[in-house]
Design a protein around this motif. Sequence first.
Motif, PDB file in Angstrom:
ATOM      1  N   LEU A   1       1.661   7.706  -5.778  1.00 29.54           N
ATOM      2  CA  LEU A   1       2.864   7.450  -4.985  1.00 29.54           C
ATOM      3  C   LEU A   1       3.007   8.457  -3.846  1.00 29.54           C
ATOM      4  CD1 LEU A   1       5.535   6.598  -7.725  1.00 29.54           C
ATOM      5  CD2 LEU A   1       4.796   5.099  -5.873  1.00 29.54           C
ATOM      6  N   VAL A   2       2.577   9.682  -4.102  1.00 35.02           N
ATOM      7  CA  VAL A   2       2.671  10.724  -3.072  1.00 35.02           C
ATOM      8  C   VAL A   2       1.541  10.586  -2.054  1.00 35.02           C
ATOM      9  CG1 VAL A   2       2.533  13.208  -2.632  1.00 35.02           C
ATOM     10  CG2 VAL A   2       3.885  12.357  -4.548  1.00 35.02           C
ATOM     11  N   LEU A   3       0.318  10.422  -2.537  1.00 35.99           N
ATOM     12  CA  LEU A   3      -0.844  10.429  -1.644  1.00 35.99           C
ATOM     13  C   LEU A   3      -0.989   9.169  -0.804  1.00 35.99           C
ATOM     14  CD1 LEU A   3      -3.594  12.065  -3.902  1.00 35.99           C
ATOM     15  CD2 LEU A   3      -2.154  13.137  -2.168  1.00 35.99           C
ATOM     16  N   THR A   4      -0.448   8.041  -1.291  1.00 34.65           N
ATOM     17  CA  THR A   4      -0.590   6.788  -0.533  1.00 34.65           C
ATOM     18  C   THR A   4       0.596   6.501   0.382  1.00 34.65           C
ATOM     19  OG1 THR A   4       0.342   5.504  -2.391  1.00 34.65           O
ATOM     20  CG2 THR A   4      -2.059   5.747  -2.310  1.00 34.65           C
ATOM     21  N   ARG A   5       1.551   7.398   0.406  1.00 38.22           N
ATOM     22  CA  ARG A   5       2.666   7.225   1.343  1.00 38.22           C
ATOM     23  C   ARG A   5       2.130   7.290   2.764  1.00 38.22           C
ATOM     24  NH1 ARG A   5       7.665   8.697  -1.379  1.00 38.22           N
ATOM     25  NH2 ARG A   5       8.673   9.170   0.588  1.00 38.22           N
TER      26      ARG A   5
ATOM     27  N   GLY B   1       1.169   8.453   6.193  1.00 37.77           N
ATOM     28  CA  GLY B   1       1.063   9.802   6.738  1.00 37.77           C
ATOM     29  C   GLY B   1       0.465  10.807   5.787  1.00 37.77           C
ATOM     30  N   LYS B   2       0.241  10.410   4.530  1.00 34.28           N
ATOM     31  CA  LYS B   2      -0.351  11.319   3.552  1.00 34.28           C
ATOM     32  C   LYS B   2      -1.874  11.171   3.528  1.00 34.28           C
ATOM     33  CE  LYS B   2       3.536  13.061   2.056  1.00 34.28           C
ATOM     34  NZ  LYS B   2       3.856  14.504   2.232  1.00 34.28           N
ATOM     35  N   ALA B   3      -2.533  11.969   2.684  1.00 35.60           N
ATOM     36  CA  ALA B   3      -4.002  12.036   2.670  1.00 35.60           C
ATOM     37  C   ALA B   3      -4.667  10.679   2.463  1.00 35.60           C
ATOM     38  CB  ALA B   3      -4.458  13.022   1.588  1.00 35.60           C
ATOM     39  N   LEU B   4      -4.113   9.873   1.555  1.00 37.39           N
ATOM     40  CA  LEU B   4      -4.688   8.556   1.264  1.00 37.39           C
ATOM     41  C   LEU B   4      -3.733   7.447   1.707  1.00 37.39           C
ATOM     42  CD1 LEU B   4      -6.061   9.251  -2.350  1.00 37.39           C
ATOM     43  CD2 LEU B   4      -7.297   9.428  -0.188  1.00 37.39           C
ATOM     44  N   GLY B   5      -3.025   7.691   2.763  1.00 36.64           N
ATOM     45  CA  GLY B   5      -1.992   6.774   3.228  1.00 36.64           C
ATOM     46  C   GLY B   5      -2.430   5.315   3.291  1.00 36.64           C
ATOM     47  N   ASN B   6      -1.706   4.479   2.563  1.00 36.84           N
ATOM     48  CA  ASN B   6      -1.997   3.046   2.540  1.00 36.84           C
ATOM     49  C   ASN B   6      -0.665   2.331   2.318  1.00 36.84           C
ATOM     50  OD1 ASN B   6      -2.647   0.356   1.607  1.00 36.84           O
ATOM     51  ND2 ASN B   6      -4.739   1.058   1.264  1.00 36.84           N
ATOM     52  N   LYS B   7      -0.113   1.829   3.390  1.00 36.47           N
ATOM     53  CA  LYS B   7       1.232   1.264   3.345  1.00 36.47           C
ATOM     54  C   LYS B   7       1.348   0.111   2.358  1.00 36.47           C
ATOM     55  CE  LYS B   7       4.904  -0.531   6.330  1.00 36.47           C
ATOM     56  NZ  LYS B   7       5.279  -0.926   7.722  1.00 36.47           N
TER      57      LYS B   7
ATOM     58  N   PHE C   1      -0.618  -0.673  -0.322  1.00 36.90           N
ATOM     59  CA  PHE C   1      -0.773  -0.222  -1.707  1.00 36.90           C
ATOM     60  C   PHE C   1       0.476   0.517  -2.168  1.00 36.90           C
ATOM     61  CE2 PHE C   1      -1.980   2.800  -4.984  1.00 36.90           C
ATOM     62  CZ  PHE C   1      -2.730   2.014  -5.843  1.00 36.90           C
ATOM     63  N   TYR C   2       1.011   1.372  -1.306  1.00 33.74           N
ATOM     64  CA  TYR C   2       2.209   2.143  -1.668  1.00 33.74           C
ATOM     65  C   TYR C   2       3.395   1.221  -1.936  1.00 33.74           C
ATOM     66  CZ  TYR C   2       6.358   5.019  -1.169  1.00 33.74           C
ATOM     67  OH  TYR C   2       7.583   5.612  -1.379  1.00 33.74           O
ATOM     68  N   GLN C   3       3.590   0.234  -1.083  1.00 33.27           N
ATOM     69  CA  GLN C   3       4.730  -0.667  -1.248  1.00 33.27           C
ATOM     70  C   GLN C   3       4.606  -1.492  -2.525  1.00 33.27           C
ATOM     71  OE1 GLN C   3       4.853  -2.884   2.434  1.00 33.27           O
ATOM     72  NE2 GLN C   3       6.175  -1.377   3.431  1.00 33.27           N
ATOM     73  N   VAL C   4       3.389  -1.953  -2.841  1.00 30.73           N
ATOM     74  CA  VAL C   4       3.170  -2.728  -4.060  1.00 30.73           C
ATOM     75  C   VAL C   4       3.433  -1.869  -5.291  1.00 30.73           C
ATOM     76  CG1 VAL C   4       1.438  -3.910  -5.473  1.00 30.73           C
ATOM     77  CG2 VAL C   4       1.549  -4.347  -3.016  1.00 30.73           C
TER      78      VAL C   4
ATOM     79  N   ASN D   1       5.138   0.942  -5.454  1.00 26.27           N
ATOM     80  CA  ASN D   1       6.544   1.340  -5.448  1.00 26.27           C
ATOM     81  C   ASN D   1       7.428   0.224  -6.001  1.00 26.27           C
ATOM     82  OD1 ASN D   1       8.668   3.277  -4.563  1.00 26.27           O
ATOM     83  ND2 ASN D   1       9.230   1.597  -3.205  1.00 26.27           N
ATOM     84  N   ALA D   2       7.169  -1.015  -5.575  1.00 29.97           N
ATOM     85  CA  ALA D   2       7.952  -2.163  -6.042  1.00 29.97           C
ATOM     86  C   ALA D   2       7.713  -2.411  -7.530  1.00 29.97           C
ATOM     87  CB  ALA D   2       7.587  -3.406  -5.238  1.00 29.97           C
ATOM     88  N   PHE D   3       6.467  -2.295  -7.962  1.00 27.20           N
ATOM     89  CA  PHE D   3       6.118  -2.508  -9.372  1.00 27.20           C
ATOM     90  C   PHE D   3       6.871  -1.528 -10.273  1.00 27.20           C
ATOM     91  CE2 PHE D   3       3.327  -1.351 -12.973  1.00 27.20           C
ATOM     92  CZ  PHE D   3       3.325  -2.574 -13.640  1.00 27.20           C
ATOM     93  N   ILE D   4       6.873  -0.267  -9.892  1.00 29.89           N
ATOM     94  CA  ILE D   4       7.570   0.750 -10.681  1.00 29.89           C
ATOM     95  C   ILE D   4       9.074   0.504 -10.671  1.00 29.89           C
ATOM     96  CG2 ILE D   4       8.169   3.213 -10.739  1.00 29.89           C
ATOM     97  CD1 ILE D   4       5.298   3.800  -9.882  1.00 29.89           C
ATOM     98  N   ASN D   5       9.617   0.118  -9.531  1.00 33.09           N
ATOM     99  CA  ASN D   5      11.055  -0.156  -9.446  1.00 33.09           C
ATOM    100  C   ASN D   5      11.453  -1.328 -10.331  1.00 33.09           C
ATOM    101  OD1 ASN D   5      11.640   1.910  -7.693  1.00 33.09           O
ATOM    102  ND2 ASN D   5      11.437   0.651  -5.852  1.00 33.09           N
ATOM    103  N   ILE D   6      10.609  -2.358 -10.385  1.00 31.94           N
ATOM    104  CA  ILE D   6      10.917  -3.539 -11.199  1.00 31.94           C
ATOM    105  C   ILE D   6      10.985  -3.164 -12.676  1.00 31.94           C
ATOM    106  CG2 ILE D   6       9.981  -5.744 -12.025  1.00 31.94           C
ATOM    107  CD1 ILE D   6       8.893  -6.175  -9.166  1.00 31.94           C
ATOM    108  N   ILE D   7       9.991  -2.411 -13.150  1.00 29.63           N
ATOM    109  CA  ILE D   7       9.983  -2.031 -14.562  1.00 29.63           C
ATOM    110  C   ILE D   7      11.161  -1.125 -14.889  1.00 29.63           C
ATOM    111  CG2 ILE D   7       8.693  -0.818 -16.361  1.00 29.63           C
ATOM    112  CD1 ILE D   7       6.133  -1.722 -15.077  1.00 29.63           C
ATOM    113  N   ARG D   8      11.458  -0.205 -13.999  1.00 32.27           N
ATOM    114  CA  ARG D   8      12.570   0.726 -14.245  1.00 32.27           C
ATOM    115  C   ARG D   8      13.933   0.029 -14.177  1.00 32.27           C
ATOM    116  NH1 ARG D   8      13.255   5.507 -10.907  1.00 32.27           N
ATOM    117  NH2 ARG D   8      14.613   6.059 -12.630  1.00 32.27           N
ATOM    118  N   SER D   9      13.968  -1.156 -13.580  1.00 29.14           N
ATOM    119  CA  SER D   9      15.234  -1.884 -13.466  1.00 29.14           C
ATOM    120  C   SER D   9      15.628  -2.572 -14.771  1.00 29.14           C
ATOM    121  CB  SER D   9      15.136  -2.939 -12.353  1.00 29.14           C
ATOM    122  OG  SER D   9      14.856  -2.343 -11.107  1.00 29.14           O
ATOM    123  N   VAL D  10      14.659  -2.733 -15.682  1.00 29.59           N
ATOM    124  CA  VAL D  10      14.927  -3.455 -16.934  1.00 29.59           C
ATOM    125  C   VAL D  10      15.363  -2.482 -18.017  1.00 29.59           C
ATOM    126  CG1 VAL D  10      13.967  -5.022 -18.649  1.00 29.59           C
ATOM    127  CG2 VAL D  10      13.125  -5.098 -16.297  1.00 29.59           C
TER     128      VAL D  10
END
Length: 224
Positions: free
Chosen positions: A45-49, A51-57, A59-62, A64-73
């Motif tokens: 989550l940190v490295l793919t943000r 502007g970060k070393a492994l920045g991948n918009k 991958f990060y959004q997917v 990020n959304a996946f983690i948010n969905i699970i945490r919402s339940v």
Amino acid sequence: MRAKINEFLELWGTDLWESTIQTFQMVGISLAFSILIGLPLGVLLVLTRPGKALGNKFFYQVLNAFINIIRSVPFIILLFFILPFTKMIVGTSIGVKGVIVPLVVYTAPYIARLMESALLEVDRGVLEAYEAMGIKTRHIIWHVLIRESRSSIILGLTIATIGLIGASAMAGLVGGGGLGDLAYRYGHLRYEVDVMYITVILLIILVQGLQSAGNRLAARLKKD
């Protein structure tokens, strides 16, 4: 007073001991798997943000959304929702073995978020200095990101462990074992009030002990 305590221990001592051991088993095993999954997710989550070393918009959004969905339940809903998946993985959906999977699914994303917050606290200037020296990303992850945020990581894991204890207690509603199961079956369904009080006291002692230990360890690591 002593006679009442001895009578209570004679009636419930074995059950309390077994339930406490089951709680430790559930929390310990689930925490270990959650860390193995959650820590790498937090790093990603940190490295793919952007502007970060492994920045991948994307991958990060997917992720990020996946983690948010699970945490919402809420855990109790998640517990029932993934029963077929749990049974497929471990062969049962009850007992200590049957709640490990939902506990990990519930806790790993939470740890990932806590790790993300801890790692983002690392001074950007320190990271840039190491990057300018040509240090490889995998070395920066271990020797800079994780090392510099050790104190925050320990505090985060302490919070996650306490949340895991609460979730393991809720697992008693589906026969998950542990102190929650004992409190529900005997303290609630059979109106054994003494059992309910003792399980609550044991959980309070456990949580207070973990929080104190986590705080001391974090403070010690911060000084190093």
